[in-house]
Design a protein around this motif. Structure first.
Motif, mmCIF file in Angstrom:
data_model
loop_
_atom_site.group_PDB
_atom_site.id
_atom_site.type_symbol
_atom_site.label_atom_id
_atom_site.label_comp_id
_atom_site.label_asym_id
_atom_site.label_seq_id
_atom_site.Cartn_x
_atom_site.Cartn_y
_atom_site.Cartn_z
ATOM 1 N N TRP A 1 45.346 29.479 56.726
ATOM 2 C CA TRP A 1 46.436 30.321 56.221
ATOM 3 C C TRP A 1 45.911 31.300 55.168
ATOM 4 O O TRP A 1 46.238 32.489 55.192
ATOM 5 C CB TRP A 1 47.531 29.435 55.617
ATOM 6 N N PHE B 1 49.168 31.776 63.871
ATOM 7 C CA PHE B 1 50.160 32.196 62.896
ATOM 8 C C PHE B 1 50.887 33.423 63.426
ATOM 9 O O PHE B 1 50.252 34.366 63.885
ATOM 10 C CB PHE B 1 49.499 32.561 61.562
ATOM 11 N N CYS C 1 50.901 23.654 51.278
ATOM 12 C CA CYS C 1 49.612 24.222 50.884
ATOM 13 C C CYS C 1 49.425 24.289 49.366
ATOM 14 O O CYS C 1 48.423 24.843 48.898
ATOM 15 C CB CYS C 1 49.451 25.624 51.470
ATOM 16 N N ARG D 1 44.452 23.468 57.842
ATOM 17 C CA ARG D 1 45.485 24.444 58.186
ATOM 18 C C ARG D 1 45.681 25.463 57.065
ATOM 19 O O ARG D 1 45.813 26.662 57.307
ATOM 20 C CB ARG D 1 46.805 23.718 58.464
ATOM 21 N N CYS D 2 45.676 24.987 55.811
ATOM 22 C CA CYS D 2 45.923 25.886 54.680
ATOM 23 C C CYS D 2 44.734 26.802 54.412
ATOM 24 O O CYS D 2 44.910 27.930 53.944
ATOM 25 C CB CYS D 2 46.280 25.081 53.438
ATOM 26 N N SER E 1 54.602 29.533 61.443
ATOM 27 C CA SER E 1 53.254 29.058 61.752
ATOM 28 C C SER E 1 53.356 27.818 62.615
ATOM 29 O O SER E 1 54.162 26.931 62.349
ATOM 30 C CB SER E 1 52.477 28.744 60.473
ATOM 31 N N ILE F 1 48.733 37.762 57.774
ATOM 32 C CA ILE F 1 50.000 37.249 57.256
ATOM 33 C C ILE F 1 50.334 38.052 56.013
ATOM 34 O O ILE F 1 49.499 38.204 55.121
ATOM 35 C CB ILE F 1 49.912 35.753 56.904
#
Length: 254
Positions: A47, A11, A66, A43-44, A24, A56
């Motif tokens: 995140w 990210f 997401c 992935r989320c 991202s 982030i």
């Protein structure tokens, strides 16, 4: 047989200010990774971790892909479990101290003490840009926000230790009456101070809360813990002995 699976989630943050964009790169993984787990779910989750670690920040909305994953995190039990873990650590830390008459724990209000999940669940779990007028009309002014259950449990345990509670919020002073009523309705029956922001105060959250904590120190209080769901409520001057970050992947406040 053990299978080792390696994945990379990278990210890049493009801006450090409120409302900044971020970039991202897609998560790369072998075909068949994680039975029944979608690439977006993995992935989320990465995140959310990056948001909590403040790798982030400066985002206006969560990634559109997401939304479902974030809703599942919030409503599926993991969010409350994470909140419980943090609140337990606050209590364990306070329990190990020799509590003095001037010892206080500072709690933020929205997202820390009073749950604003009922509002955000109706507005895309953070995928819609924040509208302060709508937030006040649909959430704050109604005064019926529920308590975050794990914070309420911790609050009562801290009172049992003899710790004083101070609520420090970015809500404006014209919301004092509705905030006091909502806190009591949600189960927070007593506190040392409820500090709200003057409308003329142009400081951002970090500056404002640092200043207010400094005033408390000057008044003779010892801040043993500062608890909030935003880093801007925890960083800055006069942080106290310990800071504790509650989970909140829905929004960012500078």
């Amino acid at each position: 047989m053990k299978f080792a699976v390696f994945f990379l989630a990278t990210f890049l943050v493009a801006s450090q200010c409120h409302g900044g964009s971020f970039r991202s790169f897609p998560l790369e993984m072998p075909t068949g990774y994680g039975d029944g787990v979608s690439h977006d779910d993995v992935r989320c989750a990465s995140w959310r971790l990056a948001v909590e670690a403040q790798n982030i920040f400066g985002f206006e909305t969560i990634p559109e892909q997401c939304v479902d994953s974030t809703a599942a995190y919030i409503e599926g039990g993991q969010y409350q479990s994470d909140s419980k873990t943090v609140n337990q650590q606050v209590f364990f830390y306070a329990s190990d101290l020799k509590i003095q008459d001037n010892d206080v724990v500072i709690f933020n209000v929205d997202g820390t003490v009073l749950s604003n999940i009922p509002y955000y669940s109706q507005h895309g779990y953070g995928s819609e840009k924040f509208n302060s007028t709508r937030y006040d009309e649909e959430f704050v002014n109604k005064g019926d926000a529920p308590a975050l259950p794990e914070t309420l449990k911790n609050y009562n345990k801290l009172l049992g230790l003899g710790v004083k509670i101070i609520f420090l919020t970015g809500r404006l002073t014209d919301k004092k009456a509705v905030t006091e009523a909502n806190l009591r309705k949600a189960g927070f029956h007593t506190w040392e101070k409820l500090i709200l922001k003057e409308p003329s105060n142009g400081q951002n959250t970090l500056e404002y809360k640092s200043t207010e904590r400094g005033k408390l120190v000057q008044q003779g209080y010892r801040i043993i813990a500062n608890v909030a769901d935003q880093w801007s409520s925890l960083k800055g001057g006069n942080q106290g002995l310990r800071s504790f970050k509650l989970p909140n992947p829905l929004y960012f406040i500078e």
